[in-house]
Scaffold this active site. Structure first.
Site, PDB file in Angstrom:
ATOM      1  CD  GLU A 294      -2.757   1.144   2.516  1.00 26.87           C
ATOM      2  OE1 GLU A 294      -3.808   1.805   2.507  1.00 26.87           O
ATOM      3  OE2 GLU A 294      -2.393   0.457   3.507  1.00 26.87           O
TER       4      GLU A 294
ATOM      5  CE  LYS B 259      -7.670   1.449   3.329  1.00 19.14           C
ATOM      6  NZ  LYS B 259      -6.370   1.820   3.957  1.00 19.14           N
TER       7      LYS B 259
ATOM      8  CB  CYS C 213      -4.749  -1.524   4.086  1.00 25.77           C
ATOM      9  SG  CYS C 213      -3.873  -1.604   5.676  1.00 25.77           S
TER      10      CYS C 213
END
Length: 292
Positions: A43, A116, A153
């Site tokens: 990331e 995300k 994540c």
């Protein structure tokens, strides 16, 4: 393809963006030399993990996607004949930013991006200050070697995200990641946190019958209060660990994934067949109070 070689690049980062880009490119080349066909970076690989502070100057690190970094990596992907999964800080418009992963196919073409969806806000992880939640939905990308799903994540903790991505046909689920331990924690807490992090992702492999690949950064950054725990890993389609990286070293590793296993495990553990979709409407609520 029935079998795919996946490369995981676990590395530390420095302040200078160009240095990180060159380092990542060198490690992608290393993975390709090991036979990797799909290479996943961690990331926000091109910068330090700047979300440990709320600082307006850090918005200057963002870029358009497609943009300079994807152009650079597209050329590299085409040169090496590998798919590259690249997590970047996206500037979508003035005052509008996302935590975004781009996918470059093996011929160098830009396949698209995933923004995300789940954004954390915790000590040393002040991501809500920087990132707007994704609004593109969950995505899959048909690459030369496999149809892949990409989440990022904090998305790791949500089975709904993994399920939807799998239902869209993902054959492998990738998680570029930046997570670590606070340096003032005791060792048992560290062990419990890493175990939970890995376990939840292994459960996504089990529940959906597809391999999971999670690539984390490693080392100390910025103020030294957070040590990124590395521990990148890959599982097969039933959650068995195929490789786990160290907690304190940079690594470039290639892992063989057998995509034919998904059909076998889904036949013998038919979770998709037995889903009671007509009963899942409560999931659209934040919480089920007594009146619900």
């Amino acid at each position: 393809m029935s079998k795919v070689k996946v490369g995981m690049v676990q590395m530390s980062c420095v302040q200078d963006k160009e240095t990180n880009m060159v380092k990542a490119a060198d490690k992608i080349r290393e993975a390709a030399s090991q036979g990797a066909q799909i290479v996943c970076l961690q990331e926000i690989f091109s910068t330090l993990y700047f979300c440990d502070v709320e600082d307006y100057d850090n918005f200057d690190l963002a870029e358009s996607i497609p943009g300079p970094s994807t152009d650079y990596l597209s050329k590299l992907a085409g040169e090496l004949g590998v798919v590259i999964i690249a997590s970047l800080f996206e500037k979508r418009a003035e005052g509008l930013y996302h935590n975004t992963t781009a996918v470059l196919d093996a011929d160098g073409s830009y396949l698209g991006k995933y923004r995300k969806m789940h954004i954390p806000d915790d000590p040393s992880f002040y991501e809500k200050f920087y990132f707007t939640p994704g609004d593109m939905g969950y995505k899959v990308f048909q690459t030369k070697f496999a149809k892949i799903g990409v989440l990022i994540c904090w998305d790791q903790w949500y089975p709904e995200a993994a399920r939807i991505t799998a239902m869209k046909g993902a054959e492998i689920l990738f998680y570029p990641t930046a997570i670590g331990w606070a340096t003032d924690q005791d060792e048992q807490t560290n062990e419990d946190q890493y175990s939970a992090w890995q376990l939840i992702q292994r459960s996504h492999a089990v529940a959906n019958g597809i391999p999971v690949v999670s690539v984390n950064r490693v080392g100390f950054e910025q103020d030294g209060h957070m040590k990124f725990w590395g521990g990148s890993f890959a599982t097969n389609a039933q959650g068995r660990i195929l490789y786990q990286a160290s907690h304190d070293k940079e690594e470039v590793v290639t892992v063989d994934l057998d995509l034919t296993e998904s059909d076998f495990y889904r036949k013998h553990w038919p979770f998709l067949r037995d889903r009671r979709i007509e009963t899942y409407h409560p999931l659209t609520k934040r919480f089920l109070d007594e009146e619900d």
